[in-house]
Every structure is written in structure tokens, then in C-alpha cells.
Design a protein around this motif. Structure first.
Motif, PDB file in Angstrom:
ATOM      1  N   LEU A 167      -6.791   1.097   5.694  1.00 52.22           N
ATOM      2  CA  LEU A 167      -6.431   0.376   4.470  1.00 52.22           C
ATOM      3  C   LEU A 167      -5.272  -0.577   4.707  1.00 52.22           C
ATOM      4  N   LEU A 210     -10.181  -2.237  -3.212  1.00 50.42           N
ATOM      5  CA  LEU A 210      -9.004  -1.481  -3.617  1.00 50.42           C
ATOM      6  C   LEU A 210      -9.315  -0.550  -4.774  1.00 50.42           C
ATOM      7  N   ILE A 211     -10.086  -1.025  -5.755  1.00 52.53           N
ATOM      8  CA  ILE A 211     -10.472  -0.179  -6.881  1.00 52.53           C
ATOM      9  C   ILE A 211     -11.327   0.985  -6.396  1.00 52.53           C
ATOM     10  N   TYR A 212     -12.247   0.706  -5.486  1.00 53.52           N
ATOM     11  CA  TYR A 212     -13.089   1.771  -4.942  1.00 53.52           C
ATOM     12  C   TYR A 212     -12.246   2.815  -4.205  1.00 53.52           C
ATOM     13  N   ALA A 213     -11.311   2.370  -3.369  1.00 54.23           N
ATOM     14  CA  ALA A 213     -10.460   3.309  -2.637  1.00 54.23           C
ATOM     15  C   ALA A 213      -9.579   4.098  -3.596  1.00 54.23           C
ATOM     16  N   TRP A 214      -9.119   3.450  -4.647  1.00 57.30           N
ATOM     17  CA  TRP A 214      -8.282   4.115  -5.637  1.00 57.30           C
ATOM     18  C   TRP A 214      -9.073   5.198  -6.376  1.00 57.30           C
ATOM     19  N   LYS A 215     -10.318   4.854  -6.781  1.00 60.66           N
ATOM     20  CA  LYS A 215     -11.153   5.814  -7.507  1.00 60.66           C
ATOM     21  C   LYS A 215     -11.550   6.993  -6.617  1.00 60.66           C
ATOM     22  N   LYS A 216     -11.754   6.750  -5.349  1.00 68.41           N
ATOM     23  CA  LYS A 216     -12.128   7.823  -4.422  1.00 68.41           C
ATOM     24  C   LYS A 216     -10.939   8.697  -4.040  1.00 68.41           C
ATOM     25  N   GLY A 217      -9.728   8.281  -4.386  1.00 69.53           N
ATOM     26  CA  GLY A 217      -8.546   9.065  -4.074  1.00 69.53           C
ATOM     27  C   GLY A 217      -7.994   8.808  -2.689  1.00 69.53           C
ATOM     28  N   LEU A 222      -5.839   6.672  -1.854  1.00 71.00           N
ATOM     29  CA  LEU A 222      -4.428   6.323  -1.902  1.00 71.00           C
ATOM     30  C   LEU A 222      -3.547   7.499  -2.301  1.00 71.00           C
ATOM     31  N   GLU A 223      -4.154   8.628  -2.611  1.00 73.38           N
ATOM     32  CA  GLU A 223      -3.400   9.833  -2.975  1.00 73.38           C
ATOM     33  C   GLU A 223      -3.003  10.581  -1.723  1.00 73.38           C
TER      34      GLU A 223
END
Length: 124
Positions: free
Chosen positions: A72, A112-119, A121-122
């Protein structure tokens, strides 16, 4: 006979660069020795890489989150590398370049939205 006086500015520049780089490397070490801030402990002298102690097996598996964060980072770092030259020359390139960059930015935003929704970035 070759006239080497033309190379004198380059030699002076090289000498100043070597002097400054040596000063920036060795002066902080000398100051820390003289002021007493150099207090090594066993914890400070141990190697530390990737969030794991260096005393484990070198063939141990890393968590996949390290690789995901690295990928990322590379993707969004490349975005900045593409945006800067485009921003400098967008007025010369015209509307085609503007629309193509907007498509590129939209694809990155969707990623970025896809990576955020998949978690991705957590960090737990």
C-alpha cells in the motif's frame, strides 16, 4: 601539457563536501562522548528489525500485514510520483492529460476505499 587549473573549482567543491560530510558524521559522535550522553546498555545494543527480536529463527514467517502495508505504501508513493510531474505540466498537455489523471486518481481512490473496507489499514 594539460592545463589542470580548470579542475580546481571541482577539487575545492569535493574537498568542502568531504569536510562537511565528515563533520556531520563524526561531530555528533564526539559531542556525545564528551557530554556523557553515550550510555550503551544491552537493550540499546541489540539488533531490532521488523518488530521482532533478532534472536529468533531467521526463517520464521512474518505476518502478512507487513507485506500489505509495504505494498500500500508503494502504491500511494507512486501516486505522488506521478502527480507531481503531471501537476507541473498539466496546462501544456491539455484536457486529455487532465481526464486521464482524473481517471487514475479515481482508480486509486477506489483502491483506497476497497483496502479500507477490507480492513487493510487497521493494525491490531
Amino acid at each position: 601539457m594539460v592545463d589542470l587549473s580548470q579542475y580546481l573549482p571541482i577539487l575545492i567543491f569535493l574537498g568542502i563536501a568531504l569536510l562537511l560530510s565528515g563533520t556531520f558524521v563524526f561531530l555528533p559522535m564526539l559531542v556525545s562522548r564528551l557530554t556523557g550522553t553515550n550510555k550503551p546498555t544491552p537493550e540499546k545494543l541489540t539488533e531490532y528489525e521488523c518488530g521482532f527480536p533478532a534472536f529468533e529463527d531467521s526463517r520464521s514467517q512474518f505476518d502478512v500485514r507487513f507485506y500489505l502495508v509495504a505494498i500500500l505504501f508503494i502504491v500511494f508513493d507512486l501516486e505522488a510520483a506521478f502527480l507531481y510531474p503531471w501537476a507541473v505540466s498539466v496546462f501544456k498537455l491539455g484536457w486529455t492529460a487532465w481526464f486521464s489523471m482524473m481517471i487514475f486518481v479515481a482508480e486509486l481512490a477506489l483502491g483506497l476505499i476497497y483496502a479500507w473496507k477490507k480492513g487493510a489499514l487497521e493494525w491490531e
